[in-house]
Design a protein around this motif. Sequence first.
Motif, PDB file in Angstrom:
ATOM      1  N   ARG A 111       0.274   3.750  -2.644  1.00  0.00           N
ATOM      2  CA  ARG A 111       0.379   5.250  -2.449  1.00  0.00           C
ATOM      3  C   ARG A 111       1.456   6.100  -3.124  1.00  0.00           C
ATOM      4  O   ARG A 111       1.031   7.630  -3.346  1.00  0.00           O
ATOM      5  CB  ARG A 111       0.163   5.603  -0.842  1.00  0.00           C
ATOM      6  CG  ARG A 111      -0.894   4.606  -0.466  1.00  0.00           C
ATOM      7  CD  ARG A 111      -0.887   5.244   1.564  1.00  0.00           C
ATOM      8  NE  ARG A 111      -1.722   6.206   1.906  1.00  0.00           N
ATOM      9  CZ  ARG A 111      -1.832   6.562   2.482  1.00  0.00           C
ATOM     10  NH1 ARG A 111      -0.640   6.215   3.725  1.00  0.00           N
ATOM     11  NH2 ARG A 111      -2.088   8.119   2.682  1.00  0.00           N
TER      12      ARG A 111
ATOM     13  N   TRP B 167       0.731  -1.160  -0.282  1.00  0.00           N
ATOM     14  CA  TRP B 167       0.101   0.316   0.059  1.00  0.00           C
ATOM     15  C   TRP B 167       1.021   0.851  -0.419  1.00  0.00           C
ATOM     16  O   TRP B 167       0.415   2.210  -0.987  1.00  0.00           O
ATOM     17  CB  TRP B 167      -1.118  -0.279   1.189  1.00  0.00           C
ATOM     18  CG  TRP B 167      -2.208   1.238   1.098  1.00  0.00           C
ATOM     19  CD1 TRP B 167      -1.754   1.939   2.115  1.00  0.00           C
ATOM     20  CD2 TRP B 167      -2.979   1.194   0.026  1.00  0.00           C
ATOM     21  NE1 TRP B 167      -3.444   2.585   1.440  1.00  0.00           N
ATOM     22  CE2 TRP B 167      -3.388   2.018   0.164  1.00  0.00           C
ATOM     23  CE3 TRP B 167      -3.092   0.559  -1.382  1.00  0.00           C
ATOM     24  CZ2 TRP B 167      -4.393   2.985  -0.463  1.00  0.00           C
ATOM     25  CZ3 TRP B 167      -4.012   1.315  -2.013  1.00  0.00           C
ATOM     26  CH2 TRP B 167      -5.114   2.413  -1.827  1.00  0.00           C
TER      27      TRP B 167
ATOM     28  N   TYR C  46     -13.292   4.479  -1.540  1.00  0.00           N
ATOM     29  CA  TYR C  46     -11.752   4.787  -1.512  1.00  0.00           C
ATOM     30  C   TYR C  46     -11.327   3.057  -1.335  1.00  0.00           C
ATOM     31  O   TYR C  46     -10.526   2.738  -1.589  1.00  0.00           O
ATOM     32  CB  TYR C  46     -11.836   5.814  -0.411  1.00  0.00           C
ATOM     33  CG  TYR C  46     -10.251   5.509   0.812  1.00  0.00           C
ATOM     34  CD1 TYR C  46      -9.349   5.546  -0.146  1.00  0.00           C
ATOM     35  CD2 TYR C  46     -10.180   5.152   2.048  1.00  0.00           C
ATOM     36  CE1 TYR C  46      -7.879   5.588  -0.059  1.00  0.00           C
ATOM     37  CE2 TYR C  46      -9.354   4.667   2.008  1.00  0.00           C
ATOM     38  CZ  TYR C  46      -7.760   4.457   1.735  1.00  0.00           C
ATOM     39  OH  TYR C  46      -6.798   4.333   2.620  1.00  0.00           O
ATOM     40  N   GLN C  47     -12.365   2.766   0.007  1.00  0.00           N
ATOM     41  CA  GLN C  47     -11.974   1.532   0.624  1.00  0.00           C
ATOM     42  C   GLN C  47     -11.975   0.092  -0.639  1.00  0.00           C
ATOM     43  O   GLN C  47     -11.101  -0.572  -0.446  1.00  0.00           O
ATOM     44  CB  GLN C  47     -12.855   0.769   1.858  1.00  0.00           C
ATOM     45  CG  GLN C  47     -12.391   1.878   3.019  1.00  0.00           C
ATOM     46  CD  GLN C  47     -11.273   1.436   3.014  1.00  0.00           C
ATOM     47  OE1 GLN C  47     -10.304   0.409   3.413  1.00  0.00           O
ATOM     48  NE2 GLN C  47     -10.717   1.664   4.289  1.00  0.00           N
TER      49      GLN C  47
ATOM     50  N   LYS D  93      -8.937   0.462  -3.047  1.00  0.00           N
ATOM     51  CA  LYS D  93      -7.234  -0.363  -1.654  1.00  0.00           C
ATOM     52  C   LYS D  93      -8.045  -1.651  -2.335  1.00  0.00           C
ATOM     53  O   LYS D  93      -6.177  -2.290  -2.180  1.00  0.00           O
ATOM     54  CB  LYS D  93      -8.097   0.388  -0.843  1.00  0.00           C
ATOM     55  CG  LYS D  93      -6.537   0.157  -0.051  1.00  0.00           C
ATOM     56  CD  LYS D  93      -6.470   0.260   1.923  1.00  0.00           C
ATOM     57  CE  LYS D  93      -5.994  -0.122   2.481  1.00  0.00           C
ATOM     58  NZ  LYS D  93      -5.321   0.405   4.189  1.00  0.00           N
TER      59      LYS D  93
END
Length: 463
Positions: free
Chosen positions: A333, A329, A413-414, A417
Amino acid sequence: MRYTPLCLFCILAATLVLIVIYLKHKKHFGTSKRKLPPGEMGLPWIGQTMEFYRAQQKNSLFDDFVQPRIAKHGKIFTTHLMGSPTVIVNGANANRFLLSNEFKLVISSWPSASVQLMGKDSIMEKQGERHRCLRGLIGSSLGQAGLETLVPKICNLMKLHLDTKWKGQDEISLYHATKVLTFSIVFECLLGINVKADMLGTFERVLEGVFAAPINFPGSRFWRAKKARKEIEKILVKVVREKKKHMEESKKEEEEQGGMLEVVDNVVLLVFAAHDTTSFAIAMTFKMLAQHPYCHSFLLKEHAEIMRSKKPGDQNLTLDDTKNMKYTWQVARESMRLFPPIFGSFRKAIVDIEYEGFTIPQGWKVLWTTYGTHYNSEYFEDPSSFNPSRFEEHVPPYAFLAFGGGPRVCAGYQLAKLNILIFMHFIVTRYDWFLLYPDEPISMDPLPFPSYGMPIKITPKLF
């Protein structure tokens, strides 16, 4: 003296023109007493729109349009874009001020084409309490319990995709493959809707017109998008009606139709928000891993450890597994910091706004940009370098804005991800790969995408 009707009409018209000129002068005089942010408006009405578009098409909006004006005027400056006086703000403090005051000082301001194609009943057009209500409904499906249910569904869909689309191939268009996957995941895993033939192509035509000029002339991009939107609406309304048959609660026909249109509008928006942006984020993550082998090898160790924790034959992941992908992650990012999936977004001032000693008049547009903080050494040391470990440290609020911020922070968003982490896991553990075009340029139309589709050479790993 007698006046003919034509003469009276001319006198009336001249009087109205004088009144309009007076009111405009009075409004300008009132504005001029306030201290506006510095800047240049450019040509009448057109302003600096052409320069803005040219920079956007070259994927150099920040370097060619924003940065030179920051150097000349400072972090907050005035311009004139698409018929509206616009203030562009940069920096974490400005982002926080603007985005945290959604509904109080500013509201979302999308182009006319976007509103027509996404739909007036989508969450992007809702304000205040209705926005919070819709966001709560979307958020409830992406809470802890919803995510735990989603993970195995996404895993199964990805394994099926790899077994049917990647098996036996030695070259894959990574960007296209992820677009197919993210589209299917939204419909099948999240909404429980089977993807029908050519749905993806129809949706693509809708998305192509989102930022086009709203000229509904046969053959225009917007006209094609509107036509595709009607096709999608027919498909989704039919699906919603079928699902409502299983509900015991009955409603009036007009309420049912209104409810269905709201569902359709928000499904279209969800696909728009999750489709190109997530695919681009994955493509740029692979690009960075290819250019930084040490990071790739470190990331691979993380996924090998997750595989070792599984029972023999168990390939599925759990939500806890994704939480253990901390370095992955960080890599994702950092890739999104260097290559933001969105440039920023427009807001409209609903009151006169006092900020940093300047006045942003009511009705003016305000544009915040991701690049205004992502490439700022005040927040990220050596900002042009790829350094995933920087996300081990505390990142100032509103400095990293790949998913926006404030009340309108990306509702999906989740889901994005999960898509990124799970996809990364299955690819890096199943395949050795390399980029066919390491220096592939990025194009904009209007969102960023790898110009050649990010083709990769793949070789199955031997277990």
